[in-house]
Scaffold this active site. Structure first.
Site, mmCIF file in Angstrom:
data_model
loop_
_atom_site.group_PDB
_atom_site.id
_atom_site.type_symbol
_atom_site.label_atom_id
_atom_site.label_comp_id
_atom_site.label_asym_id
_atom_site.label_seq_id
_atom_site.Cartn_x
_atom_site.Cartn_y
_atom_site.Cartn_z
ATOM 1 N N ASP A 1 0.790 -1.165 -0.108
ATOM 2 C CA ASP A 1 0.068 -0.048 -0.098
ATOM 3 C C ASP A 1 0.859 1.320 -0.033
ATOM 4 O O ASP A 1 2.124 1.131 0.381
ATOM 5 C CB ASP A 1 -0.938 -0.162 1.220
ATOM 6 C CG ASP A 1 -1.640 1.099 1.528
ATOM 7 O OD1 ASP A 1 -2.459 1.674 0.324
ATOM 8 O OD2 ASP A 1 -1.645 1.943 2.679
ATOM 9 N N ASP B 1 -0.265 5.025 1.004
ATOM 10 C CA ASP B 1 -0.355 6.100 2.047
ATOM 11 C C ASP B 1 -0.513 5.335 3.281
ATOM 12 O O ASP B 1 -1.122 4.339 3.588
ATOM 13 C CB ASP B 1 -1.639 6.900 1.801
ATOM 14 C CG ASP B 1 -1.612 7.619 0.509
ATOM 15 O OD1 ASP B 1 -0.630 8.551 0.410
ATOM 16 O OD2 ASP B 1 -2.199 7.195 -0.497
#
Length: 216
Positions: free
Chosen positions: A19, A21
């Site tokens: 991922d 953020d």
């Protein structure tokens, strides 16, 4: 930190899927500022919205919050806000070192952000560009749907069972697990007890790096 689980299985992993953020970059201040600017337009409580939106595509959040709005227009407004914000936008400690250490393996970034927002954040923090980048624009269904992670595995030509996902949000953990992948959760934006659906929970990427030394 997770004494009940181990990372011995990392030796059997062929690809890393991250991922963005909250996992590789800390964009919390930018995300909060964008929602705080956007929410008053519709009389929404920013704190409630931010909690619900974390880890999900802006499009999915806007559809949930405003079923009858012009969703593309609202998402464009949010993107404009996010792409003009850099205060507090920093790389997560250990991210550069971790990416350098696994760079000989296939790896990807799978983000709920658009290609525009993801490019803005990776360029600003000088993160290396992955061989595969899957953004909100690339999928029909965002996290917690597994589509993004399955697409990344397909583009890397690696079976899902040979991939490990590194996530900070519950929606992303569920996406990875539903895709049939192992998931490591990093407790950067959520308390560790909220992330226990993952195969392993660590406090930071630095802790993960320490474990990599032990297991490789």
């Amino acid at each position: 930190m997770d004494s009940s689980k181990t990372l011995d299985w990392l030796n059997s992993i062929d690809a890393w899927l991250f991922d963005l953020d909250g996992t590789l970059v800390d964009s919390t201040a930018c995300v909060i500022a964008a929602w705080q600017n956007w929410c008053p337009r519709h009389g929404l409580n920013a704190d409630d919205v931010i909690h619900k939106a974390h880890g999900r595509r802006a499009l999915d959040s806007v559809k949930l919050l405003l079923p009858h709005a012009n969703h593309d227009e609202e998402v464009a407004i949010l993107e404009d806000l996010e792409c003009n914000l850099t205060d507090g936008l920093v790389v997560i400690d250990g991210a550069h070192t971790l990416l350098s250490r696994i760079s000989s393996r296939p790896w990807a970034i799978v983000t709920s952000g658009s290609i525009r927002v993801a490019s803005h954040r990776t360029n600003y923090t000088r993160l290396p560009l992955p061989p595969v980048l899957v953004c909100a624009d690339d999928v029909v269904h965002g996290k917690p749907d597994p589509e993004g992670y399955l697409l990344a595995a397909k583009r890397l030509n690696v079976p899902p069972s040979k991939c490990v996902v590194v996530e900070d949000a519950v929606a992303g953990i569920r996406a990875g697990k539903t895709a049939g992948m192992r998931v490591i959760a990093v407790a950067t934006t959520h308390a560790p007890h909220e992330l226990m659906e993952a195969d392993y929970v660590c406090e930071s990427l630095s802790e993960l790096l320490d474990n990599l030394i032990e297991t490789h």
